[in-house]
Design an enzyme around this catalytic site. Structure first.
Site, PDB file in Angstrom:
ATOM      1  N   TYR A   1       7.133  36.183   0.176  1.00  0.00           N
ATOM      2  CA  TYR A   1       6.488  36.189  -1.143  1.00  0.00           C
ATOM      3  C   TYR A   1       5.334  35.198  -1.159  1.00  0.00           C
ATOM      4  CZ  TYR A   1       6.071  35.564  -6.234  1.00  0.00           C
ATOM      5  OH  TYR A   1       5.607  35.485  -7.517  1.00  0.00           O
TER       6      TYR A   1
ATOM      7  N   SER B   1       2.302  31.306  -7.662  1.00  0.00           N
ATOM      8  CA  SER B   1       3.580  30.623  -7.855  1.00  0.00           C
ATOM      9  C   SER B   1       3.545  29.308  -7.089  1.00  0.00           C
ATOM     10  CB  SER B   1       4.705  31.509  -7.322  1.00  0.00           C
ATOM     11  OG  SER B   1       5.830  30.753  -6.962  1.00  0.00           O
ATOM     12  N   SER B   2       4.364  28.361  -7.536  1.00  0.00           N
ATOM     13  CA  SER B   2       4.404  27.056  -6.856  1.00  0.00           C
ATOM     14  C   SER B   2       4.996  27.157  -5.449  1.00  0.00           C
ATOM     15  CB  SER B   2       5.203  26.044  -7.681  1.00  0.00           C
ATOM     16  OG  SER B   2       6.516  26.517  -7.892  1.00  0.00           O
ATOM     17  N   CYS B   3       5.620  28.310  -5.119  1.00  0.00           N
ATOM     18  CA  CYS B   3       6.212  28.444  -3.776  1.00  0.00           C
ATOM     19  C   CYS B   3       5.153  28.634  -2.692  1.00  0.00           C
ATOM     20  CB  CYS B   3       7.211  29.593  -3.751  1.00  0.00           C
ATOM     21  SG  CYS B   3       6.433  31.208  -3.751  1.00  0.00           S
TER      22      CYS B   3
ATOM     23  N   LYS C   1       1.255  35.698  -1.906  1.00  0.00           N
ATOM     24  CA  LYS C   1       0.543  35.003  -2.977  1.00  0.00           C
ATOM     25  C   LYS C   1      -0.635  34.183  -2.430  1.00  0.00           C
ATOM     26  CE  LYS C   1       2.550  36.425  -6.673  1.00  0.00           C
ATOM     27  NZ  LYS C   1       1.765  37.125  -7.689  1.00  0.00           N
TER      28      LYS C   1
ATOM     29  N   HIS D   1      17.083  32.746 -12.214  1.00  0.00           N
ATOM     30  CA  HIS D   1      16.808  31.367 -11.805  1.00  0.00           C
ATOM     31  C   HIS D   1      17.710  30.399 -12.565  1.00  0.00           C
ATOM     32  CE1 HIS D   1      12.892  33.236 -10.448  1.00  0.00           C
ATOM     33  NE2 HIS D   1      13.334  32.621  -9.367  1.00  0.00           N
TER      34      HIS D   1
END
Length: 326
Positions: A153, A124-126, A157, A196
């Protein structure tokens, strides 16, 4: 894409030419996994191995080991994860780090030990620092602190990316990672509290239209910039990476196009057909001002997205009306 950290692609058959192979798509019922299954079916992959959570608990090491020993898949696409918005991440930090670490560790290790030819891990981009320079390049990973609201999270990842890299370095095993931007499309989560921004807007405009409401109030000023990718484009990129990419570094997967939340809201309003007013509550927070990924690494390999935001929204709204709205 060979060299020290890559493997010689000539040693294994191309993924796309191996349509009789057993492909395990972990998380096949979710937004991402279901799109990957649709894409593989459209390409003639007829031997997909799919298990729902009730059939296979990926957090249980012995169950995962038993599954891999029995099924022996040729390829694995790891799209299973515990996901949620800011509220869920803040409320259940232990679950977000533990469940995701368990799923990844079990699937990646069992894949290697049971002779899987290639594994693709989706993140994920997070994973990137909260204040990473924009657009965010792959090299920004681990250069500064994370966004505190979803660091549990994100840390899980990041561990998944590093585990794929470690198994490549130590065992010369073909494990790769892709990092998608904000995704949307059929099978998205339209929950009133936990969804979202894009599905949340779609639901609110639809409900307002049905009730004949005069206005819809949206949080913030509408000024933040966001990037969106239709999940069918991501599925296409996943197949492309499985076929063409074999190297140590993770790969960003984005649209490269930004839209303000205000532009997004106006577009969703138009697609839904809500004719009332759109009111901005500027007393509410805006969130991060900008979040764009640099996907030039993938573009330079020859892949670019095909679905425009407007077309993607029409497709998603059609699915919502047929499957979610009451």
């Amino acid at each position: 894409m060979g060299g020290l950290n890559g493997l010689d692609p000539s040693l294994s058959p191309s993924f796309l030419s191996d349509t009789s192979a057993k492909v395990f798509v972990a998380g096949h019922r979710g937004l991402v996994g279901s799109a990957i299954v649709r894409r593989l079916h459209s390409l003639g992959f007829a031997n997909l191995v799919l298990r729902s959570h009730s059939d296979l608990d990926l957090t249980c090491q012995s169950a995962v080991e038993s599954f891999f020993t029995t099924e022996k898949p040729d390829y694995v696409i790891l799209a299973a994860a515990k996901v949620g918005g800011i509220h869920a991440n803040n409320t259940y930090p232990a679950e977000f780090i533990a469940v995701n670490l368990q799923i990844q560790t079990n699937v990646i290790d069992s894949s290697y030990r049971n002779g899987v030819k290639k594994l693709l891990f989706l993140g994920s981009s997070c994973i990137y620092p909260k204040f990473a320079p924009q657009p965010i390049v792959e090299e920004a990973l681990l250069t500064a602190p994370l966004e505190p609201t979803n660091e549990w999270y994100a840390v899980a990842k990041i561990a998944g990316i590093k585990m794929c890299q470690a198994y490549r370095l130590q065992y010369s095993w073909d494990a790769i990672s892709g990092m998608p931007t904000n995704l949307y499309g059929p099978n998205d989560n339209f929950h009133p509290e936990n969804s979202h921004v894009l599905p949340a807007l779609m639901r609110r405009f639809h409900e307002a239209k049905v009730k004949g409401a005069k206005e819809v109030v949206v949080w913030g000023t509408g000024s933040p910039l966001r990037e969106f990718l239709h999940v069918d484009d991501l599925a296409d990129a996943v197949v492309f990476l499985m076929d063409k990419y074999s190297d140590l570094g993770h790969v960003n997967v984005g649209s490269g196009k930004e839209v303000t939340i205000k532009e997004l809201a106006e577009l969703v309003k138009e697609v839904v057909g809500f004719n009332g007013e759109l009111v901005w509550d500027s007393t509410k927070p805006d969130g991060t001002p900008r979040k764009l990924m640099d996907s030039s690494k993938l573009a330079n390999m020859g892949w670019t997205p095909k679905i425009s935001l407007k077309d993607g929204l029409h497709d998603t709204y059609k699915w919502y009306v047929e499957n979610v709205s009451q």
